[in-house]
Write an enzyme that holds these catalytic residues in place. Structure first.
Site, mmCIF file in Angstrom:
data_model
loop_
_atom_site.group_PDB
_atom_site.id
_atom_site.type_symbol
_atom_site.label_atom_id
_atom_site.label_comp_id
_atom_site.label_asym_id
_atom_site.label_seq_id
_atom_site.Cartn_x
_atom_site.Cartn_y
_atom_site.Cartn_z
ATOM 1 N N HIS A 76 26.975 35.240 56.684
ATOM 2 C CA HIS A 76 26.544 34.433 55.538
ATOM 3 C C HIS A 76 25.963 33.103 56.009
ATOM 4 O O HIS A 76 26.616 32.365 56.734
ATOM 5 C CB HIS A 76 27.721 34.189 54.580
ATOM 6 N N TYR A 205 31.538 29.278 44.467
ATOM 7 C CA TYR A 205 32.695 28.483 44.042
ATOM 8 C C TYR A 205 32.277 27.750 42.774
ATOM 9 O O TYR A 205 31.285 27.023 42.789
ATOM 10 C CB TYR A 205 33.051 27.436 45.102
ATOM 11 N N PRO A 297 43.695 27.709 49.767
ATOM 12 C CA PRO A 297 42.640 28.581 50.294
ATOM 13 C C PRO A 297 41.207 28.171 49.951
ATOM 14 O O PRO A 297 40.266 28.800 50.429
ATOM 15 C CB PRO A 297 42.966 29.953 49.672
ATOM 16 N N LYS A 301 40.332 27.995 55.255
ATOM 17 C CA LYS A 301 40.681 27.505 56.592
ATOM 18 C C LYS A 301 41.928 28.134 57.205
ATOM 19 O O LYS A 301 42.140 28.022 58.420
ATOM 20 C CB LYS A 301 40.901 25.971 56.542
ATOM 21 N N TYR A 389 32.880 23.415 56.386
ATOM 22 C CA TYR A 389 33.054 24.806 55.952
ATOM 23 C C TYR A 389 32.855 25.767 57.115
ATOM 24 O O TYR A 389 33.621 26.724 57.290
ATOM 25 C CB TYR A 389 32.084 25.127 54.804
HETATM 26 P P1 RFL Z 1 50.953 35.448 58.793
HETATM 27 O O1 RFL Z 1 49.704 36.205 58.518
HETATM 28 O O2 RFL Z 1 51.821 35.089 57.635
HETATM 29 O O3 RFL Z 1 51.787 36.308 59.843
HETATM 30 C C1 RFL Z 1 53.122 36.005 60.140
HETATM 31 C C2 RFL Z 1 53.794 37.300 60.555
HETATM 32 O O4 RFL Z 1 55.107 37.025 60.951
HETATM 33 C C3 RFL Z 1 55.950 38.044 60.440
HETATM 34 N N1 RFL Z 1 57.328 37.497 60.382
HETATM 35 C C4 RFL Z 1 58.310 37.859 61.231
HETATM 36 N N2 RFL Z 1 58.335 38.745 62.249
HETATM 37 C C5 RFL Z 1 59.514 38.901 62.919
HETATM 38 N N3 RFL Z 1 60.658 38.239 62.576
HETATM 39 C C6 RFL Z 1 60.670 37.346 61.559
HETATM 40 N N4 RFL Z 1 61.791 36.689 61.238
HETATM 41 C C7 RFL Z 1 59.451 37.119 60.829
HETATM 42 N N5 RFL Z 1 59.119 36.325 59.784
HETATM 43 C C8 RFL Z 1 57.824 36.572 59.528
HETATM 44 C C9 RFL Z 1 55.358 38.376 59.083
HETATM 45 O O5 RFL Z 1 55.739 39.654 58.598
HETATM 46 C C10 RFL Z 1 53.869 38.286 59.405
HETATM 47 O O6 RFL Z 1 53.342 39.528 59.801
HETATM 48 O O7 RFL Z 1 50.642 34.107 59.602
HETATM 49 P P2 RFL Z 1 49.548 33.765 60.719
HETATM 50 O O8 RFL Z 1 49.487 34.842 61.750
HETATM 51 O O9 RFL Z 1 49.806 32.367 61.102
HETATM 52 O O10 RFL Z 1 48.127 33.855 59.951
HETATM 53 C C11 RFL Z 1 47.800 32.918 58.991
HETATM 54 C C12 RFL Z 1 46.999 33.562 57.876
HETATM 55 O O11 RFL Z 1 47.596 34.795 57.487
HETATM 56 C C13 RFL Z 1 46.943 32.647 56.657
HETATM 57 O O12 RFL Z 1 46.621 31.311 57.028
HETATM 58 C C14 RFL Z 1 45.906 33.054 55.615
HETATM 59 O O13 RFL Z 1 46.016 34.409 55.249
HETATM 60 C C15 RFL Z 1 46.129 32.151 54.396
HETATM 61 N N6 RFL Z 1 45.675 32.779 53.185
HETATM 62 C C16 RFL Z 1 44.365 32.718 52.911
HETATM 63 N N7 RFL Z 1 43.551 32.017 53.750
HETATM 64 C C17 RFL Z 1 42.235 31.965 53.507
HETATM 65 O O14 RFL Z 1 41.509 31.346 54.307
HETATM 66 N N8 RFL Z 1 41.713 32.601 52.378
HETATM 67 C C18 RFL Z 1 42.519 33.331 51.524
HETATM 68 O O15 RFL Z 1 42.040 33.899 50.563
HETATM 69 C C19 RFL Z 1 43.885 33.402 51.769
HETATM 70 N N9 RFL Z 1 44.712 34.121 50.948
HETATM 71 C C20 RFL Z 1 46.575 33.465 52.332
HETATM 72 C C21 RFL Z 1 46.062 34.174 51.228
HETATM 73 C C22 RFL Z 1 47.956 33.475 52.559
HETATM 74 C C23 RFL Z 1 48.845 34.142 51.687
HETATM 75 N N10 RFL Z 1 50.261 34.032 51.894
HETATM 76 C C24 RFL Z 1 50.759 33.626 53.187
HETATM 77 C C25 RFL Z 1 51.179 33.904 50.854
HETATM 78 C C26 RFL Z 1 46.903 34.902 50.382
HETATM 79 C C27 RFL Z 1 48.302 34.908 50.622
HETATM 80 C C28 RFL Z 1 49.150 35.740 49.702
HETATM 81 C C1 PHB Z 2 38.275 35.552 50.210
HETATM 82 O O1 PHB Z 2 37.256 36.252 50.377
HETATM 83 O O2 PHB Z 2 39.394 36.061 50.047
HETATM 84 C C2 PHB Z 2 38.146 34.080 50.206
HETATM 85 C C3 PHB Z 2 36.941 33.503 50.522
HETATM 86 C C4 PHB Z 2 36.814 32.114 50.509
HETATM 87 C C5 PHB Z 2 37.916 31.338 50.190
HETATM 88 C C6 PHB Z 2 39.135 31.932 49.901
HETATM 89 C C7 PHB Z 2 39.244 33.319 49.893
HETATM 90 O O3 PHB Z 2 37.787 29.989 50.160
#
Ligand code: RFL
Ligand code: PHB
Length: 395
Positions: A76, A205, A297, A301, A389
């Site tokens: 993109h 957005y 989100p 980032k 961004y």
């Molecule tokens: P993760 O992905 O949460 O992975 C952590 C892993 O640790 C495991 N774990 C354990 N394993 C062993 N023993 C334990 N005691 C443990 N406790 C936990 C978990 O099962 C998991 O597999 O963290 P990591 O690797 O730091 O990655 C970070 C990203 O996942 C996170 O920053 C993003 O996904 C944030 N986030 C989003 N970011 C965006 O940029 N755009 C989004 O749309 C977006 N949607 C989200 C999200 C985070 C969410 N969470 C955490 C509630 C949506 C959700 C629902």
């Molecule tokens: C997504 O595609 O899930 C997404 C993209 C941009 C954002 C957050 C989530 O800022």
């Protein structure tokens, strides 16, 4: 697979941070074991982030984890912000000197990293829940976990806490040594995945009097969309028609076309929170990704910060192994935190510029619009948005 009882780095958590760290360490010849509490299917299907910065893509390419991303990822060159029923496009390459972003879901990054880890024959245990870490204060950490109902221990030189926002590794650091900064936003995101072709080529957005909306995508046939909703909203309470009507009302522009609609296949409500835990290292305990910080989100980032943390961490551990010097390890926390706070500020900016606070005054709405108008009228303001961004280069 059974884990050895000793390793150099115990990686707790098999999300993007833990899996990429393991890949980087393996390629530097440092042995590690990844312990993940959930099963493989769960980890590979967890629907989360979608945007990869240039630096994240570069890091995945450098460790041979971008083959499918380069084939299937959508490149993109810009995003659109909408306010006052008008769209304003921000062109990344021209505003940043050539940087862009990729749409490639976190689920796919995780699948690719899991496959590589298993192909390498590197230890990765699913259904392995870490219950605590002892001995860190004496510099001889032991990780305690259960696997297939039985207790196990893993002695190591370092513990990498990549265990997300509810992780347990952080608890190995004495409370008095940590400080957590936190901001809870007064609204949540209602996210849906839909079997509908995206209604445009780039992300949108939208600021609207009805609240924020985001149009994103996963593939040419799957859309990902979000609506700002009050905290505590039950996602099951909305009919599919209500969801699409609300998205359409918030994303509408003068003379625009209707959204492509299709069956909603997943729905979830996510509260918005920013937090940073400092420092990210205490002796042999190292925190990375969501275990150390959360961002709302809106700036896309979260995943990118997790990647930049572990790139720095892997480099520091490799330097330590190769030369015996700990300078990079000593600098790990402050190097990460500088990036983390920049991303935290950008995420706050995007969030507060585009969402409507409960009971927001007309005066505050006019301030928001003035802030947004500045992005459209000032090349400097637009360049600052695009630089943040697409992400700061990882030096
Ligand atoms: P993760 O992905 O949460 O992975 C952590 C892993 O640790 C495991 N774990 C354990 N394993 C062993 N023993 C334990 N005691 C443990 N406790 C936990 C978990 O099962 C998991 O597999 O963290 P990591 O690797 O730091 O990655 C970070 C990203 O996942 C996170 O920053 C993003 O996904 C944030 N986030 C989003 N970011 C965006 O940029 N755009 C989004 O749309 C977006 N949607 C989200 C999200 C985070 C969410 N969470 C955490 C509630 C949506 C959700 C629902
Ligand atoms: C997504 O595609 O899930 C997404 C993209 C941009 C954002 C957050 C989530 O800022």
């Amino acid at each position: 697979m059974t884990a050895p009882s000793r390793t150099t780095v115990a990686v707790v958590g098999g999300g993007p941070a833990g899996l990429l760290l393991a890949r980087l360490l393996h390629r530097s010849g440092i042995d590690c074991v990844v312990l993940e509490s959930r099963d493989r299917t769960y980890v590979e299907r967890r629907q989360r982030a979608g945007i990869l910065e240039q630096g994240t893509v570069d890091a995945l390419r450098a460790c041979g984890a971008a083959e499918r991303l380069d084939r299937e990822g959508l490149v993109h060159d810009g995003v659109e912000l909408r306010w006052g029923r008008r769209g304003h496009r921000f062109d990344f390459p021209s505003l940043t000197g050539g940087r862009r972003v990729w749409v490639y879901a976190q689920t796919e990054v995780v699948k690719d990293l899991v496959a590589l880890q298993l192909a390498d024959g590197a230890p990765l245990l699913f259904d392995a829940e870490v219950t605590g870490v002892t001995g860190a204060d004496a510099g001889r950490p032991v990780v305690h976990y259960t696997h297939e109902g039985l207790p196990h221990t893993l002695a190591c030189d370092y513990v990498a806490g990549c265990d997300g926002s509810h992780g347990v590794v952080r608890r190995a650091i004495p409370r008095g040594r940590l400080r957590t900064y936190e901001r809870v936003y007064p609204y949540s995101w209602f996210g849906i995945l839909a079997e509908a072709p995206p209604s445009g080529d780039e992300l949108v957005y939208a600021h609207s009097p009805r609240g924020f909306a985001l149009h994103s995508m996963r593939s040419p046939s799957v859309s990902r969309l979000y609506l700002q909703v009050p905290n505590g909203t039950d996602p099951a309470a909305w009919s599919e028609e209500e969801i699409w009507d609300e998205l359409e009302a918030r994303l509408a522009v003068e003379g625009g076309r209707k959204l492509n609609r299709g069956p909603v296949t997943q729905r979830a409500v996510l509260p918005l929170r920013g937090s940073v835990t400092e420092p990210m290292r205490w002796g042999p305990v190292l925190l990375a990704g969501d275990a150390a910080h959360l961002v709302p989100p809106t700036g896309a980032k979260g995943l990118n910060l997790a990647v930049s943390d572990v790139v720095l961490l892997a480099r520091a551990l490799a330097e330590r192994a190769a030369t015996g010097t700990a300078a990079a390890l000593d600098a790990y926390s402050s190097a990460c935190l500088e990036r983390v706070w920049r991303a935290q500020h950008f995420s706050w900016f995007m969030t507060t510029a585009l969402h409507t606070e409960p009971g927001q005054s007309p005066f505050d709405t006019r301030l928001q619009l003035a802030r947004l108008d500045r992005l459209a009228s000032s090349p400097h303001a637009a360049a600052e948005l695009a630089a943040n961004y697409t992400g700061l280069p990882l030096t």
